[in-house]
Enzyme design. Sequence first.
Site, PDB file in Angstrom:
ATOM      1  N   GLU A 233       0.806  -1.322   0.016  1.00  0.00           N
ATOM      2  CA  GLU A 233      -0.171  -0.137  -0.108  1.00  0.00           C
ATOM      3  C   GLU A 233       0.859   1.299   0.049  1.00  0.00           C
ATOM      4  O   GLU A 233       0.928   2.021   1.060  1.00  0.00           O
ATOM      5  CB  GLU A 233      -0.937   0.153   1.265  1.00  0.00           C
ATOM      6  CG  GLU A 233      -1.864  -1.138   1.176  1.00  0.00           C
ATOM      7  CD  GLU A 233      -3.049  -1.419   2.094  1.00  0.00           C
ATOM      8  OE1 GLU A 233      -3.032  -0.368   3.127  1.00  0.00           O
ATOM      9  OE2 GLU A 233      -3.962  -2.139   1.684  1.00  0.00           O
ATOM     10  N   GLU A 328      -4.683  -8.941  -1.592  1.00  0.00           N
ATOM     11  CA  GLU A 328      -5.089  -8.757  -0.231  1.00  0.00           C
ATOM     12  C   GLU A 328      -6.648  -8.396  -0.423  1.00  0.00           C
ATOM     13  O   GLU A 328      -6.935  -7.543  -0.950  1.00  0.00           O
ATOM     14  CB  GLU A 328      -4.299  -7.710   0.332  1.00  0.00           C
ATOM     15  CG  GLU A 328      -4.717  -7.678   2.008  1.00  0.00           C
ATOM     16  CD  GLU A 328      -3.769  -6.640   2.644  1.00  0.00           C
ATOM     17  OE1 GLU A 328      -2.674  -6.549   2.328  1.00  0.00           O
ATOM     18  OE2 GLU A 328      -4.434  -5.797   3.360  1.00  0.00           O
TER      19      GLU A 328
END
Length: 478
Positions: A233, A328
């Site tokens: 991220e 994810e």
Amino acid sequence: MMKRLVFLLLIILCFFLLLDRFKEPPPLANSWLTTGDEQHLLEKQPAKLFQDEKQDVPTIYIDQHKTYQQMEGFGAAVTGSSAYLLEHKLTTKERDMLLQDLFTDSGIHLSYLRHTIGASDYSVDDTGNPSSYTYADQQGPAEDPLQHFSTAPDQTVMNMLKLAKISNPELRLMGTPWTAPPWLKYGEHTFNGSYLNYTEQRTYEIYADYFIRYLKAYQAEGLAIDLLSVQNEPQFETAAYPSMSMGAAEQQYFIQNFLGPAIKDAGLDTAILAYDHNWENSKDYAETVLNGALDYTAGTAYHCYAGNPGDTEEIHLLHPDKGIYFTECSGGAWSEDFGDNLSWLMDQVIIGTTRNWAKTVLLWNLALDETGGPTNGGCTNCRGVVTIDSQTSSIKKNVEYYALGHISKFVQPGAVRISSTELPHLSTAAFWDQKEEKIIMLAANTSDSTQTFQMAEENQYLQYTLAPQSAITFVWDK
């Protein structure tokens, strides 16, 4: 003359009778069902024969000859928290039984695991307390800044990865860092937040070496890393847990000039993935990295927390030779209805990602406890694929287990996605396993009403009625 004609007609009739007798029998489809009311949980159903006659119901057309991406695997992440629970909260027998259920064909046969390179928001020590670390927290001398490098803090994680590979020797692995060593960051040297010290050119050389040492250390433990994303991220940083931001131009620069060449020079086969963040607003980031580091980047990775799986379509069209990877997604206490969760997971994650070119489908924590922990500063109410009760050692299979199982149990690495049409309220994905010579077809009814449909494959038809908010996987030989 009449006798000859009668004799000829008898011969023709016998020929057609024999031809019909030796005609290929229709396919026999096995199926496994999970219903939104939890009355059926990946439960095998009576086998059904395809028929020659088409019924007047909505039809899903399957075309084995129209192929898309090759699948690489399905699974979740063995975070530090997951590894801690597996090692410290289960007996050896309980753990072995769970690993058999997760990683062999007697269970859901997971084929891919992700782990965190150093600490994440789910990292704990051997007592279950929060623990933030990298493999080189202490800076070494100028001649060897990584002198103190060690993967020892990952020992419990490595133990569990090894046990998983014993259950499934073909298991593939992915690694992702949440942060670089703090002393490589700009300004305040912290695990939580900030970014690489771009003012020092040697930062990138040292960080590339850090990855190489990690890859070699894991390989020496029998844990070769197949996929590597550069930063988890990268468009998000927080003071709450290990994290680090990395802009698209910086990631492209790092891969193209340092990490890519370092992996190549080391003779390693690990493939590099860019991005590894949400579907939403991903195009510009992914395009920047792929355009500028094309030779060293195998593809792009995505999470489920914003946007939708269709957001990856444009990246695929721009770079059809590069892979799309889904890496994810987590459920949690914010959504507890089994049927709602099953419908969303099947529609958006299991089917939605694969219909949009994903080669992997990976969920977040493989296991968490009854409180959604133990955690290291992140989500306080997330849910694992399974829940391991820290007090009783009981194991609960969550909706994520069943959603994953609808694909991981049947679609093995190497299978290719093939064409399947969709219907209103019915999401579908189909796959061809050339090795086993089988077709696998997933269907999910995302509506609140029963849906009747038929599958059509090479002029053979199979009718089925699927309950509301339910999922089914069909498998038949070719």
